[in-house]
Design a protein around this motif. Sequence first.
Motif, PDB file in Angstrom:
ATOM      1  N   GLY A   1       0.701  -1.185   0.091  1.00 22.46           N
ATOM      2  CA  GLY A   1      -0.105   0.003   0.048  1.00 22.46           C
ATOM      3  C   GLY A   1       0.915   1.260  -0.052  1.00 22.46           C
ATOM      4  O   GLY A   1       2.029   1.190   0.269  1.00 22.46           O
ATOM      5  N   ILE A   2       0.121   2.435  -0.415  1.00 17.03           N
ATOM      6  CA  ILE A   2       0.796   3.633  -0.455  1.00 17.03           C
ATOM      7  C   ILE A   2       1.251   4.173   0.946  1.00 17.03           C
ATOM      8  O   ILE A   2       0.318   3.733   2.011  1.00 17.03           O
ATOM      9  N   THR A   3       2.243   4.873   1.140  1.00 13.14           N
ATOM     10  CA  THR A   3       2.390   5.682   2.437  1.00 13.14           C
ATOM     11  C   THR A   3       1.360   6.831   2.429  1.00 13.14           C
ATOM     12  O   THR A   3       0.852   7.397   1.456  1.00 13.14           O
ATOM     13  N   GLN A   4       1.162   7.502   3.705  1.00 14.39           N
ATOM     14  CA  GLN A   4       0.648   8.660   3.676  1.00 14.39           C
ATOM     15  C   GLN A   4       1.294   9.963   3.459  1.00 14.39           C
ATOM     16  O   GLN A   4       0.394  11.086   3.191  1.00 14.39           O
ATOM     17  N   ASP A   5       2.446   9.832   2.626  1.00 10.16           N
ATOM     18  CA  ASP A   5       3.137  10.787   2.081  1.00 10.16           C
ATOM     19  C   ASP A   5       3.009  10.699   0.608  1.00 10.16           C
ATOM     20  O   ASP A   5       3.252  11.570  -0.050  1.00 10.16           O
ATOM     21  N   ALA A   6       2.363   9.750  -0.013  1.00  5.43           N
ATOM     22  CA  ALA A   6       2.117   9.411  -1.311  1.00  5.43           C
ATOM     23  C   ALA A   6       1.360  10.641  -1.926  1.00  5.43           C
ATOM     24  O   ALA A   6       0.484  11.085  -1.593  1.00  5.43           O
ATOM     25  N   ASP A   7       2.029  11.123  -3.204  1.00  4.69           N
ATOM     26  CA  ASP A   7       1.186  11.991  -4.227  1.00  4.69           C
ATOM     27  C   ASP A   7       0.540  11.052  -5.249  1.00  4.69           C
ATOM     28  O   ASP A   7       1.118  10.936  -6.282  1.00  4.69           O
ATOM     29  N   ILE A   8      -0.753  10.768  -4.859  1.00  6.29           N
ATOM     30  CA  ILE A   8      -1.326  10.022  -5.758  1.00  6.29           C
ATOM     31  C   ILE A   8      -1.868  10.684  -6.994  1.00  6.29           C
ATOM     32  O   ILE A   8      -2.545   9.908  -7.812  1.00  6.29           O
ATOM     33  N   ARG A   9      -1.805  11.943  -6.939  1.00  6.47           N
ATOM     34  CA  ARG A   9      -2.251  12.707  -8.312  1.00  6.47           C
ATOM     35  C   ARG A   9      -0.976  12.509  -9.185  1.00  6.47           C
ATOM     36  O   ARG A   9      -1.582  13.090 -10.553  1.00  6.47           O
ATOM     37  N   ASN A  10       0.280  12.153  -9.160  1.00  2.38           N
ATOM     38  CA  ASN A  10       1.389  12.329 -10.002  1.00  2.38           C
ATOM     39  C   ASN A  10       1.991  10.868 -10.256  1.00  2.38           C
ATOM     40  O   ASN A  10       3.390  11.060 -10.133  1.00  2.38           O
ATOM     41  N   ILE A  11       1.221   9.805  -9.871  1.00  2.00           N
ATOM     42  CA  ILE A  11       1.989   8.532 -10.269  1.00  2.00           C
ATOM     43  C   ILE A  11       2.376   8.416 -11.552  1.00  2.00           C
ATOM     44  O   ILE A  11       1.583   8.662 -12.457  1.00  2.00           O
ATOM     45  N   GLU A  12       3.759   7.894 -11.707  1.00  2.00           N
ATOM     46  CA  GLU A  12       4.261   7.769 -13.069  1.00  2.00           C
ATOM     47  C   GLU A  12       4.445   6.234 -13.258  1.00  2.00           C
ATOM     48  O   GLU A  12       4.759   5.564 -12.584  1.00  2.00           O
ATOM     49  N   VAL A  13       3.961   5.586 -14.476  1.00  2.00           N
ATOM     50  CA  VAL A  13       4.266   4.418 -15.028  1.00  2.00           C
ATOM     51  C   VAL A  13       5.092   4.507 -16.053  1.00  2.00           C
ATOM     52  O   VAL A  13       4.754   5.275 -17.175  1.00  2.00           O
ATOM     53  N   ARG A  14       6.016   3.757 -16.225  1.00  2.00           N
ATOM     54  CA  ARG A  14       7.082   3.749 -17.351  1.00  2.00           C
ATOM     55  C   ARG A  14       6.804   2.423 -18.070  1.00  2.00           C
ATOM     56  O   ARG A  14       7.009   1.125 -17.309  1.00  2.00           O
ATOM     57  N   ARG A  15       6.633   2.333 -19.255  1.00  2.00           N
ATOM     58  CA  ARG A  15       6.649   0.759 -20.016  1.00  2.00           C
ATOM     59  C   ARG A  15       7.525   0.762 -21.227  1.00  2.00           C
ATOM     60  O   ARG A  15       7.638   1.749 -21.881  1.00  2.00           O
TER      61      ARG A  15
END
Length: 375
Positions: free
Chosen positions: A185-199
């Motif tokens: 799970g994410i931490t409470q400091d996670a910026d879930i508005r700017n998650i990056e996925v590299r493929r």
Amino acid sequence: MGHLRFNMLQQVTTPLAIAGILTLTPLMARPTMAQMAPITPTTYNFGVNPLADYILGAGDILFVEVVNLPSSVTNQKQFTVNLDGSVVLPLAGRLVVEGLTVPQAEQVILNAYSKVMRFPAVTVSLQTPRPMKILVAGEVSRPGSYIVPFTGVSVSTGAGLGDTMSLSGGLTWPRLSRALTQAGGITQDADIRNIEVRRQLGNGQTAVTKINLWELIQSGDATQDITLRSDDVIVIPKATTVNAAEAVRVASATFSPQVINVQVVGEVLKPGLVQVPANATLTQGIGAAGGFNVQRANTSRITLVRLNRDGTVSRRRIPFSMAAQPSANSNPVLQQGDVIVVERSGLTQFGDAVGNALRPLGALGTLGIIINLLD
């Protein structure tokens, strides 16, 4: 006459004739550049049907159906991609499919059968994908590399295309939220508005997209929970500021930890390690430790000690109120490993100090001091 003999040769199904036909097929047929549709990072669509751009590799199981293939040759229709990236097909021989998408592999196989059959019809589908390896970095509880399983009922395109793709056994394609959950799970400091996925696109290039999981929580935008591919890299950045009210909502999401551990020490009824929900506030942490020892506790001022991810330790004195709404100042959301210190009241501190001073004198000395004070 020569043309007639050539047509007859194509239709012969005896083992001897088949062996002769196989000599026309190269040992290792490789796709040409014309068969490789150009994909660039700027044109790649992360919402595409997962079976449309899946890159084949060793361990994948393909379902290959060739219409009019003589039953005397084989009835086998499932073929595993070998370690060298090839599949061995009846009549067609050994063909390299590693690094291709399923439609590209189908074209390569069709071309191979066109050399040994008249007007072949070939259908290729992914029967069972190989285990999917994903790297998760940044603000998650356990960063690292994970094998994310295929589970569930079906594979949805997730792109509003209106169709559903099924795999063998009704497997569901893994999504972003599943990988985050598997990483603790994410931490409470996670910026879930700017998650990056590299493929990796299979042509030496890498496509990158930004995901906003807050939209998934806030408005139910399921397109943000994209399907993953093997070797995807997920990076969760740290937020510059944390909104306490939003943190409570984020902590209730499936990709957040379900519980966290915090220490409560000092003037509570049951001091020690306690488990609280991931969205718990300071009030809930104290409640999990049995609440205040009201005869000794300073109920209006609490100290919160936090070990930050960069190795530093922060210490905050919080003007506490049991009626406070979740807020960073008076009732903050707790994090894994927080230490809550409930201090003694002023009267308790004075009483403890007097008790400690009188303890070495023993009972008779204490009685003498009390008599002198009364005099």
